[in-house]
Write a protein that holds these residues in place. Structure first.
Motif, mmCIF file in Angstrom:
data_model
loop_
_atom_site.group_PDB
_atom_site.id
_atom_site.type_symbol
_atom_site.label_atom_id
_atom_site.label_comp_id
_atom_site.label_asym_id
_atom_site.label_seq_id
_atom_site.Cartn_x
_atom_site.Cartn_y
_atom_site.Cartn_z
ATOM 1 N N UNK A 1 -2.844 -4.631 4.443
ATOM 2 C CA UNK A 1 -4.047 -5.517 4.107
ATOM 3 C C UNK A 1 -3.599 -7.020 3.535
ATOM 4 N N UNK A 2 -4.115 -8.061 3.841
ATOM 5 C CA UNK A 2 -4.288 -9.103 3.288
ATOM 6 C C UNK A 2 -5.478 -9.075 2.188
ATOM 7 N N UNK A 3 -5.165 -9.583 0.980
ATOM 8 C CA UNK A 3 -6.129 -9.418 -0.171
ATOM 9 C C UNK A 3 -6.262 -10.940 -0.862
ATOM 10 N N UNK A 4 -7.795 -11.121 -0.737
ATOM 11 C CA UNK A 4 -7.710 -12.688 -1.230
ATOM 12 C C UNK A 4 -7.157 -12.958 -2.677
ATOM 13 N N UNK A 5 -6.234 -13.738 -2.867
ATOM 14 C CA UNK A 5 -5.527 -14.277 -3.991
ATOM 15 C C UNK A 5 -4.508 -13.340 -4.347
ATOM 16 N N UNK A 6 -4.187 -12.471 -3.795
ATOM 17 C CA UNK A 6 -2.915 -11.510 -4.029
ATOM 18 C C UNK A 6 -1.942 -11.379 -2.906
ATOM 19 N N UNK A 7 -0.872 -10.801 -3.417
ATOM 20 C CA UNK A 7 0.110 -10.183 -2.370
ATOM 21 C C UNK A 7 -0.443 -9.344 -1.656
ATOM 22 N N UNK A 8 0.212 -9.209 -0.118
ATOM 23 C CA UNK A 8 -0.404 -8.350 0.959
ATOM 24 C C UNK A 8 -0.293 -6.684 0.035
ATOM 25 N N UNK A 9 -1.164 -5.932 0.411
ATOM 26 C CA UNK A 9 -1.358 -4.716 -0.023
ATOM 27 C C UNK A 9 -0.849 -3.367 1.038
ATOM 28 N N UNK A 10 0.041 -2.848 0.975
ATOM 29 C CA UNK A 10 0.781 -1.888 1.616
ATOM 30 C C UNK A 10 -0.085 -0.567 1.229
ATOM 31 N N UNK A 11 -0.524 0.192 2.049
ATOM 32 C CA UNK A 11 -1.027 1.492 2.142
ATOM 33 C C UNK A 11 -0.415 2.644 2.930
ATOM 34 N N UNK A 12 0.113 3.550 2.408
ATOM 35 C CA UNK A 12 0.284 4.651 3.036
ATOM 36 C C UNK A 12 -0.679 6.075 2.811
ATOM 37 N N UNK A 13 -1.014 6.533 3.867
ATOM 38 C CA UNK A 13 -1.960 7.784 3.800
ATOM 39 C C UNK A 13 -1.499 8.785 4.737
ATOM 40 N N UNK A 14 -2.057 10.052 4.564
ATOM 41 C CA UNK A 14 -1.630 11.286 5.130
ATOM 42 C C UNK A 14 -2.748 12.092 5.533
ATOM 43 N N UNK A 15 -2.561 12.755 6.657
ATOM 44 C CA UNK A 15 -3.716 13.852 6.962
ATOM 45 C C UNK A 15 -4.262 13.172 8.415
ATOM 46 N N UNK A 16 -5.520 13.956 8.618
ATOM 47 C CA UNK A 16 -6.055 13.649 10.108
ATOM 48 C C UNK A 16 -7.100 12.861 9.975
ATOM 49 N N UNK A 17 -7.427 12.048 11.235
ATOM 50 C CA UNK A 17 -8.492 11.090 11.412
ATOM 51 C C UNK A 17 -9.851 11.655 10.467
ATOM 52 N N UNK A 18 -10.503 10.831 9.678
ATOM 53 C CA UNK A 18 -11.544 11.339 9.041
ATOM 54 C C UNK A 18 -11.316 12.070 7.655
ATOM 55 N N UNK A 19 -10.096 12.428 7.546
ATOM 56 C CA UNK A 19 -9.832 13.117 6.485
ATOM 57 C C UNK A 19 -8.361 12.654 5.630
ATOM 58 N N UNK A 20 -8.191 11.334 5.631
ATOM 59 C CA UNK A 20 -7.078 10.691 4.977
ATOM 60 C C UNK A 20 -6.913 10.902 3.501
ATOM 61 N N UNK A 21 -5.654 11.154 3.014
ATOM 62 C CA UNK A 21 -5.480 11.046 1.609
ATOM 63 C C UNK A 21 -4.791 10.108 1.437
ATOM 64 N N UNK A 22 -4.917 9.274 0.316
ATOM 65 C CA UNK A 22 -4.046 8.133 -0.086
ATOM 66 C C UNK A 22 -2.800 8.656 -0.766
ATOM 67 N N UNK A 23 -1.848 8.324 -0.164
ATOM 68 C CA UNK A 23 -0.318 8.818 -0.762
ATOM 69 C C UNK A 23 0.027 7.870 -1.566
ATOM 70 N N UNK A 24 0.104 6.480 -1.412
ATOM 71 C CA UNK A 24 0.314 5.403 -2.359
ATOM 72 C C UNK A 24 -0.063 4.001 -1.659
ATOM 73 N N UNK A 25 -0.422 3.053 -2.631
ATOM 74 C CA UNK A 25 -0.762 1.616 -2.094
ATOM 75 C C UNK A 25 -0.081 0.600 -3.275
ATOM 76 N N UNK A 26 0.199 -0.232 -2.919
ATOM 77 C CA UNK A 26 0.662 -1.474 -3.783
ATOM 78 C C UNK A 26 1.561 -2.314 -2.933
ATOM 79 N N UNK A 27 2.718 -3.368 -3.587
ATOM 80 C CA UNK A 27 3.374 -4.211 -2.924
ATOM 81 C C UNK A 27 4.631 -3.574 -2.494
#
Length: 84
Positions: free
Chosen positions: A30-56
């Protein structure tokens, strides 16, 4: 998707890199206004995703040990340089 403390409530998020999937894992940037891009890793099936980690840099121990090769590749884990 907003997790407490990850981005401010008034930050503008736009998808920079559309979700890429490998097995039950997903990687998005994701592009975040005023910040570095935000990378996001999730796991699970569509509609039931779990955030694994997010950050630069999402190449955490869990991601490096458990994510499929395709996720490791797009996240550039093991290369020492996070994607732009």
């Amino acid at each position: 998707m907003r997790a407490a403390g990850l981005v401010s409530g008034n930050a503008k998020l736009t998808v920079k890199v559309a979700p890429m999937c490998a097995g039950s894992w997903q990687y998005t940037v994701f592009t975040v206004s005023g910040r570095e891009p935000l990378q996001v890793v999730t796991q699970g099936q569509p509609g039931a995703l779990t955030l694994v980690t997010a950050g630069t840099n999402v190449c955490s121990t869990q991601v490096s040990a458990q994510a499929p090769a395709g996720i490791l590749s797009v996240a550039q884990c093991g290369l020492g340089v996070p994607p732009a």
